[in-house]
Write an enzyme that holds these catalytic residues in place. Sequence first.
Site, mmCIF file in Angstrom:
data_model
loop_
_atom_site.group_PDB
_atom_site.id
_atom_site.type_symbol
_atom_site.label_atom_id
_atom_site.label_comp_id
_atom_site.label_asym_id
_atom_site.label_seq_id
_atom_site.Cartn_x
_atom_site.Cartn_y
_atom_site.Cartn_z
ATOM 1 N N ASN A 101 0.991 -1.301 0.405
ATOM 2 C CA ASN A 101 -0.403 -0.215 -0.267
ATOM 3 C C ASN A 101 0.699 1.399 -0.037
ATOM 4 O O ASN A 101 0.636 2.446 -0.021
ATOM 5 C CB ASN A 101 -0.888 0.018 1.153
ATOM 6 C CG ASN A 101 -0.193 -0.010 2.283
ATOM 7 O OD1 ASN A 101 0.746 0.235 2.614
ATOM 8 N ND2 ASN A 101 -0.965 0.263 3.474
ATOM 9 N N ASN A 149 -4.442 -12.183 8.383
ATOM 10 C CA ASN A 149 -4.961 -12.044 6.689
ATOM 11 C C ASN A 149 -3.922 -12.972 5.615
ATOM 12 O O ASN A 149 -4.305 -14.106 5.287
ATOM 13 C CB ASN A 149 -5.162 -11.060 6.417
ATOM 14 C CG ASN A 149 -5.879 -10.850 7.141
ATOM 15 O OD1 ASN A 149 -7.136 -11.042 7.466
ATOM 16 N ND2 ASN A 149 -6.030 -8.815 6.599
ATOM 17 N N TYR A 156 6.060 -1.932 17.763
ATOM 18 C CA TYR A 156 6.876 -3.024 16.076
ATOM 19 C C TYR A 156 8.007 -3.993 17.362
ATOM 20 O O TYR A 156 6.732 -5.289 16.168
ATOM 21 C CB TYR A 156 7.866 -1.968 16.015
ATOM 22 C CG TYR A 156 8.603 -2.684 15.069
ATOM 23 C CD1 TYR A 156 8.321 -3.003 13.421
ATOM 24 C CD2 TYR A 156 9.989 -3.709 15.299
ATOM 25 C CE1 TYR A 156 8.878 -3.395 12.523
ATOM 26 C CE2 TYR A 156 11.068 -4.082 14.115
ATOM 27 C CZ TYR A 156 10.584 -3.889 12.536
ATOM 28 O OH TYR A 156 11.279 -5.200 11.448
HETATM 29 P P1 NAD Z 1 10.473 -1.136 4.107
HETATM 30 O O1 NAD Z 1 9.246 -0.403 4.368
HETATM 31 O O2 NAD Z 1 10.889 -0.592 2.870
HETATM 32 O O3 NAD Z 1 9.505 -2.123 3.769
HETATM 33 C C1 NAD Z 1 8.249 -3.054 3.854
HETATM 34 C C2 NAD Z 1 7.546 -2.420 2.952
HETATM 35 O O4 NAD Z 1 5.537 -2.656 3.744
HETATM 36 C C3 NAD Z 1 6.364 -1.203 1.968
HETATM 37 O O5 NAD Z 1 6.828 -1.016 1.178
HETATM 38 C C4 NAD Z 1 5.547 -0.371 3.380
HETATM 39 O O6 NAD Z 1 4.716 0.133 2.278
HETATM 40 C C5 NAD Z 1 4.509 -2.226 3.236
HETATM 41 N N1 NAD Z 1 3.028 -2.322 3.984
HETATM 42 C C6 NAD Z 1 3.457 -1.744 5.095
HETATM 43 N N2 NAD Z 1 2.133 -1.790 5.968
HETATM 44 C C7 NAD Z 1 1.482 -2.582 4.913
HETATM 45 C C8 NAD Z 1 0.357 -3.111 4.899
HETATM 46 N N3 NAD Z 1 -0.534 -2.003 5.891
HETATM 47 N N4 NAD Z 1 -0.337 -3.241 3.376
HETATM 48 C C9 NAD Z 1 0.629 -3.222 2.190
HETATM 49 N N5 NAD Z 1 1.775 -3.176 2.346
HETATM 50 C C10 NAD Z 1 2.438 -2.055 3.513
HETATM 51 O O7 NAD Z 1 10.937 -2.033 5.000
HETATM 52 P P2 NAD Z 1 12.144 -2.955 4.945
HETATM 53 O O8 NAD Z 1 13.005 -2.348 5.943
HETATM 54 O O9 NAD Z 1 11.957 -3.441 3.421
HETATM 55 O O10 NAD Z 1 11.574 -4.019 6.014
HETATM 56 C C11 NAD Z 1 10.379 -5.060 5.503
HETATM 57 C C12 NAD Z 1 10.221 -6.697 6.415
HETATM 58 O O11 NAD Z 1 11.481 -6.928 7.357
HETATM 59 C C13 NAD Z 1 9.458 -5.691 7.648
HETATM 60 O O12 NAD Z 1 8.241 -6.710 8.012
HETATM 61 C C14 NAD Z 1 9.865 -5.715 8.917
HETATM 62 O O13 NAD Z 1 9.370 -5.765 9.976
HETATM 63 C C15 NAD Z 1 11.074 -6.371 8.180
HETATM 64 N N6 NAD Z 1 12.160 -6.270 8.970
HETATM 65 C C16 NAD Z 1 13.163 -5.486 8.519
HETATM 66 C C17 NAD Z 1 14.788 -5.275 8.466
HETATM 67 C C18 NAD Z 1 16.152 -4.042 8.536
HETATM 68 O O14 NAD Z 1 17.132 -3.938 9.134
HETATM 69 N N7 NAD Z 1 15.257 -3.521 7.179
HETATM 70 C C19 NAD Z 1 15.251 -5.931 9.930
HETATM 71 C C20 NAD Z 1 14.512 -6.604 10.577
HETATM 72 C C21 NAD Z 1 12.571 -6.806 10.546
#
Ligand code: NAD
Length: 308
Positions: free
Chosen positions: A32, A96, A142
Amino acid sequence: MRALVTGGAGFIGSHLVERLLQRGDEVVALDNEVTGRWGNLPDHPRLTRLHQDAVAPFDVDGPLDVVAHLASPASPIDFLRIPLEVLRVNSIGTENALRLAERKGARFLFASTSEVYGDPAVSPQPESYWGNVNPIGPRSPYDESKRYGEALVTAWHRVTGLEVRTVRYFNTYGPRMRADDGRAVPTFLVQALRGEPLTVQGDGQQTRSFAYVDDSVEGTLRLLASGVEGPVNVGSDHEVRLIDLARAVIRLTGSSSEVVHVQAAEDDPRRRRPDLTRARLELDYEPTVPLEDGLRRTIAWFRAEGLA
Ligand code: NAD
Ligand code: UDP
């Protein structure tokens, strides 16, 4: 294989989608754009974009072999800015996505985090460590929703037999991080490239272990292909102090910036380093990109994108 990647327009999600496309899979990316953008993904005949909030019930046409649930804001400033969205996407959104995986008979992967360990009292952190989390602190939307997500995924498996995988990512960085997302790597890079002071929060003695995104995606694919049902740490175990990260960024960008110390973030974990024993033994996983190489690649991308 046909895979759904929620959060597919985000940082890690878009790299995962690209790897799946490269190996010949069909991919549906759901997002989204709350923190990601569709521009992160290429136009590709085997890629379908689905603009959808994962918190609202959703369906996907056709068969699915994999549902990878990565949708969730991931930067501490978003835990403060949109806490309810964070809580919902990791709880209702995860349910979901689980329901869809069950309907399709797909294998489910949940993107969890080193934040389930909170401010850890043991280091490095093995998967068996239960963590030290403040349930009402600024990071709690978170941390606690990811912990709930892990519990939900585990219970779903127990009750329905659905095949589940849980990846606990440690700090991952690389191209396509948003310049203004507030996390240390993009913030320092942009500050250094602009010749502005690098804002180190607190004394800078706190540590993180930064993994280049290709390594985290490789770990994800290995976990998906494996038979490991419990959570697995994925990232790098090269631990650095934040003050040293700031200095490395200044050196690698050739910047004239200085370091300034600003107020420490509340409940900021003092140290973080994965115990990668399980990933090494069960997935034959090894991070391959040294921090300096990964930073150079990320700097080149930020420069090419004109983000600083
Ligand atoms: P990011 O914010 O770049 O990517 C998350 C994506 O999810 C975004 O494109 C956002 O628009 C989408 N999103 C969020 N809520 C949404 C919703 N309700 N419906 C549809 N889309 C939604 O973050 P990232 O760093 O790429 O993280 C990706 C995943 O990895 C996440 O779950 C995050 O918790 C996990 N994570 C990332 C890291 C890191 O260091 N980057 C570390 C630990 C965990
Ligand atoms: N940090 C910092 N300056 C910034 C942003 C972050 O010193 O401008 C520090 C922050 O206090 C934390 C570390 O960098 O100790 C990693 O923060 P980040 O937000 O990247 O990830 P997380 O805290 O989720 O590990």
